[in-house]
Design a protein around this motif. Sequence first.
Motif, short mmCIF file in Angstrom:
data_model
loop_
_atom_site.label_atom_id
_atom_site.label_comp_id
_atom_site.label_asym_id
_atom_site.label_seq_id
_atom_site.Cartn_x
_atom_site.Cartn_y
_atom_site.Cartn_z
N LEU C 22 0.81 -1.23 0.00
CA LEU C 22 0.00 0.00 0.00
C LEU C 22 0.85 1.28 0.00
N TYR C 25 0.87 4.06 -3.19
CA TYR C 25 -0.25 4.90 -3.63
C TYR C 25 -0.12 6.29 -3.03
N ARG C 27 -1.75 8.92 -1.58
CA ARG C 27 -3.02 9.28 -0.96
C ARG C 27 -3.11 10.77 -0.61
N THR C 37 -6.17 2.33 -2.50
CA THR C 37 -5.99 1.70 -1.19
C THR C 37 -7.21 0.87 -0.81
N VAL C 184 -7.18 7.04 6.15
CA VAL C 184 -6.60 6.45 4.93
C VAL C 184 -6.04 7.53 4.00
N LEU C 194 -0.75 3.29 7.58
CA LEU C 194 -0.95 1.98 6.93
C LEU C 194 -1.01 0.87 7.97
#
Lengths: 448, 448, 448
Positions: C22, C25, C27, C37, C184, C194
């Motif tokens: 993850l 990404y 975010r 995610t 997130v 995470l």
Amino acid sequence: MLSQSAAQPSRGQQLHDRIAALVPYHRSITGEGVRQTLRDLREIVPLTIHEVPSGTRVFDWTVPREWAIRDAYIKDTDGRRIVDYRESPLHVVNSSVPVHARMSLNDLRPNIHTRPDQPDVIPYRYAHYQAGWGFCMRHRDFEAMPEGMYEVRIDSAFTDGSLTYGECCIPGASEREVLFSCHVCHPALANDNLSGIAVAAELARTLMNRDLRYTYRFVFVPSTIGAITWLARNEHRTARIDHGLVLSNLGDPGGLTYKVTRNGGTDIDRAMRHLFGYGDRPGTVRPFSPYGYDERQYNSPGFQLPVGLLTRTPHEGYPEYHTSADDLNLLTPEALEDSYDFIMEVVNLVETNRTYLNTCPKGEPELGRRGLYRSVAGHSAGRTAELPHLWVLNLADGAHNLLHIAERAGLAYSLVEQAASRLVEVGLLREAVGAPPDGAAPDRGMPP
Amino acid sequence: MLSQSAAQPSRGQQLHDRIAALVPYHRSITGEGVRQTLRDLREIVPLTIHEVPSGTRVFDWTVPREWAIRDAYIKDTDGRRIVDYRESPLHVVNSSVPVHARMSLNDLRPNIHTRPDQPDVIPYRYAHYQAGWGFCMRHRDFEAMPEGMYEVRIDSAFTDGSLTYGECCIPGASEREVLFSCHVCHPALANDNLSGIAVAAELARTLMNRDLRYTYRFVFVPSTIGAITWLARNEHRTARIDHGLVLSNLGDPGGLTYKVTRNGGTDIDRAMRHLFGYGDRPGTVRPFSPYGYDERQYNSPGFQLPVGLLTRTPHEGYPEYHTSADDLNLLTPEALEDSYDFIMEVVNLVETNRTYLNTCPKGEPELGRRGLYRSVAGHSAGRTAELPHLWVLNLADGAHNLLHIAERAGLAYSLVEQAASRLVEVGLLREAVGAPPDGAAPDRGMPP
Amino acid sequence: MLSQSAAQPSRGQQLHDRIAALVPYHRSITGEGVRQTLRDLREIVPLTIHEVPSGTRVFDWTVPREWAIRDAYIKDTDGRRIVDYRESPLHVVNSSVPVHARMSLNDLRPNIHTRPDQPDVIPYRYAHYQAGWGFCMRHRDFEAMPEGMYEVRIDSAFTDGSLTYGECCIPGASEREVLFSCHVCHPALANDNLSGIAVAAELARTLMNRDLRYTYRFVFVPSTIGAITWLARNEHRTARIDHGLVLSNLGDPGGLTYKVTRNGGTDIDRAMRHLFGYGDRPGTVRPFSPYGYDERQYNSPGFQLPVGLLTRTPHEGYPEYHTSADDLNLLTPEALEDSYDFIMEVVNLVETNRTYLNTCPKGEPELGRRGLYRSVAGHSAGRTAELPHLWVLNLADGAHNLLHIAERAGLAYSLVEQAASRLVEVGLLREAVGAPPDGAAPDRGMPP
């Protein structure tokens, strides 16, 4: 103390003597030992002896059949009694079923109880509620037993009979009650609980001759089943109990110990904390636990009575507990008398601990014209004498009893009580109407 | 501090000067000394002077006759004044009945008061409520008196007159009141209580020129009987009092001391604990006791007003208390000014301590678009500035006033109050309707 | 631990692997990074993905436009990228507005963020709610930049789109809910958050296969605006929430830390204190503060939900927080697995923590005939086994759930729960009818 006259032994010595007279009876939770004990107490206090037939249901329990034992022994191959009930009733597991057999040491071993950590004492064990049998002996003797066959005999019998308990009620002006409870089922042991029995009887003997505010009830019951039986037969009466103490282990020379009630904040709990904190006699206060003596029953969730446990050394605190070493040598007349004296202090507190109203609540009343204040003032010398009066007047609002006032003022209860008495005399206090006799009103709005 | 201009002495120096001007009046619980004192105060604040006739019943008390004294002395056989009232009013037990006699030293001795532990001071004694007389003198002088006969004279008189007290009410937006009370009956003594009188008058002078939320009431009363008289005549008004302080001993260089109210948990008590805990000026908080100054009356069970006692060194803490050594030398301008400053901090807290409601209680409101949050975030630098806002928003639920929020947040009240002001400005807070002005709502469901 | 098979990595290793997947990404609070995610999580748990259009009002906030960024850099006069978004998304202040300009270092400087105290890390900064832009870089690189002109470009765009969040509801027998929430929206950072995301998903995966008493709801939301959006859309549902935890920072090797709810005395707070106190895994309990993660929203005064924050090292306690050093190296499989295990202990407590009634509340029930008491008694060896049973019976009065009993008894919850199970089996306990499933009944009349 040279002046103790020979003709009149001290109260402590009298208590010790009475305990000595009770040691020989072979008590169990039922049977002749309890009856003999209660009959002896009747010579001192007007005890009602109750017999509750075997088989009677008492809450979740059933009154067991009566247990009697004539003899018991373990004999070696030479016919010698290695273990002999006639030497001590502790040698047999209390409430053992009858047995007569020849057994190898190996087979016998699971039924023998010793204290390897104290090889010279006989432990006390019982099997009241499940069929079982066994012998208790000195570990040193047990280790000396050679392998081989033994004759084992317990000449006991269970018969329909009754459970016996004693009760003594000393009426006071109020129907509200103070309960004292002690257990009467332990054979031979002195501190646990002949000390409690003797002190309770002496308290009853004293209170019989007093003008009392509360009604005092003394119950002498076999532990667990006896307390449960008393509760089952007196359920309607329990709501009258404002304060109570279970009494046990009151003769050893250790300091006093109080185990609080389940609630932990009742007046009896507060009284104990206060008296331990202000007197010459420091004591230890322990938290509630559902393990112990008959306070377990009085504090069960269906009753939640304000009944704590008073001991000197608690049972888990002395090595002689539940062994043959809990004998007369463990008890001192001084400790017995001190226990009695302390409980009488508790009684005096409970008797006088009323809730008052200040009759002149707006500003201070003029104490000087009532002779309660120094005529020439301005110095602090008189402060100590006046302070209890001022505290009582300040807190006599119907929400504080005298104990609450003593706690808040940080003054000994006796000083507060004396001040209250003088203020009643001069008309500055009157008892709060409708206040419960236990003065259980909360300490409103007053953080510590 | 070289920059203090000669034309404008510091506030502390002004207070000290005013006290100096009040020292010479011979105060008692009644009479000219009190009147002279109150007349002087009237030059600073608009004081109403009340006269309550002798014989008036005030609760349990009666207003006494007015006491006046012209002269008093003890003369030796040579006619020399060994003790001379003209030297100090403390030489006579305050409220002494008249006496004129020749007496032996032996007969005189019970009527002479000294401080053997401080042989060079004259103690202060009074006998207001019971007929009596006496002299107070230096122990050193007393010891030097030879046996023999003495001429003893107290030229005093009791006449029907009145008890005098002063009152100054400064109206605010609300009828709810803050009470300041100080006693005005001690002759000559400086810390006890000319310091309290001077500081109270100065507070009143400042508040007269302010927009106020609360109404402020200052009472200048003879101790005990004066406070009781005020209470008796203002009973209907006492329910309006949300906070109060008795002021005494505010000029000595010791630290501030606050004695809590009988309740102990009122907002004035919490305010004091908070201000002592967060300011540069640590103070001591003491438990309530019904012994002390007029807080005794305000906290009597018929009133239970939220009135504490503020002093610097408490009376039992300094040896000069109630002696001739409690004079101007004991007071410092700095201590007087610091007492004033602190009480103004209390006033500011009380004035601003409102109970608010968060107008966006669901989730946090968006502080950024209102300029109350950092534009670039992610680091902790801005936390200190934002935290008071977040605490106020979180606890502005109608159950916490700003003081409660400061206590819970562990932040100085001033930070919390500033945050609340900004949140009011941007519309995120509104005052809770119906919340009592004293913000007495409890700290619901929040363990410490 | 040699026995870990290669084919089946430990749960901790699996969690670490999922986090690694993850990390890449990019975010933000909106946009593709969050969607990627959540899509990945959907492979493990049945997640519903919600899209809330830009411009939607959510309480005091408005869902922002969606932010996208293609490239960003600072180029020197030679055209070399001194700062390059392609190297790390942290290089750009998250949610920066587009910019393309030539600027002197002097003009650029206010838009550059570094950590002088940690010259080798890139800090994480965001500007979600106010138009702004900036770069984040290593302080060491920043100091090496010569004076002169730079080309500055942030190729970002704001478009009408939506805010994305995920939700997974695992139904239990009751409609009452347990909430787990994690954020997130942080780019690249590993511990924050995470670790929380991975542990929450793993918990959901486990609970899907269990018979549950409570309904468990997991929400995966952008921090602040996401939690507020969820609350705004689920306001009617929040009254069902009996317990909740915000999960963050669950992978570092520090000990567990629990921040209590606003109320501070809810069952989730008590559960944490208890489990930290009795297990092998000591933890730290911290007071509530309105600063932190999304517990700020759940504990706002309009909701006051019983939702605490569980972390290992709290964010202010580790230097890597909100920097490029919060990477995979900070996390250990052991810590991740321990976090998971502990939360499963919490779940087990919550699932079993019922409120019972003793069916034989008057006196103790006869445990012996039900096999719950030693057949031969009188010694203390069996006490440890019997004590939990006696405590449960004593406090099973409808006012205590099992957690309250464990607290009062000073016994580990697991012992109390086992005792209760056995007592239910033999009919001595039944669940209290009408008791709330959260067992929130107060510990009546029991001082500590």
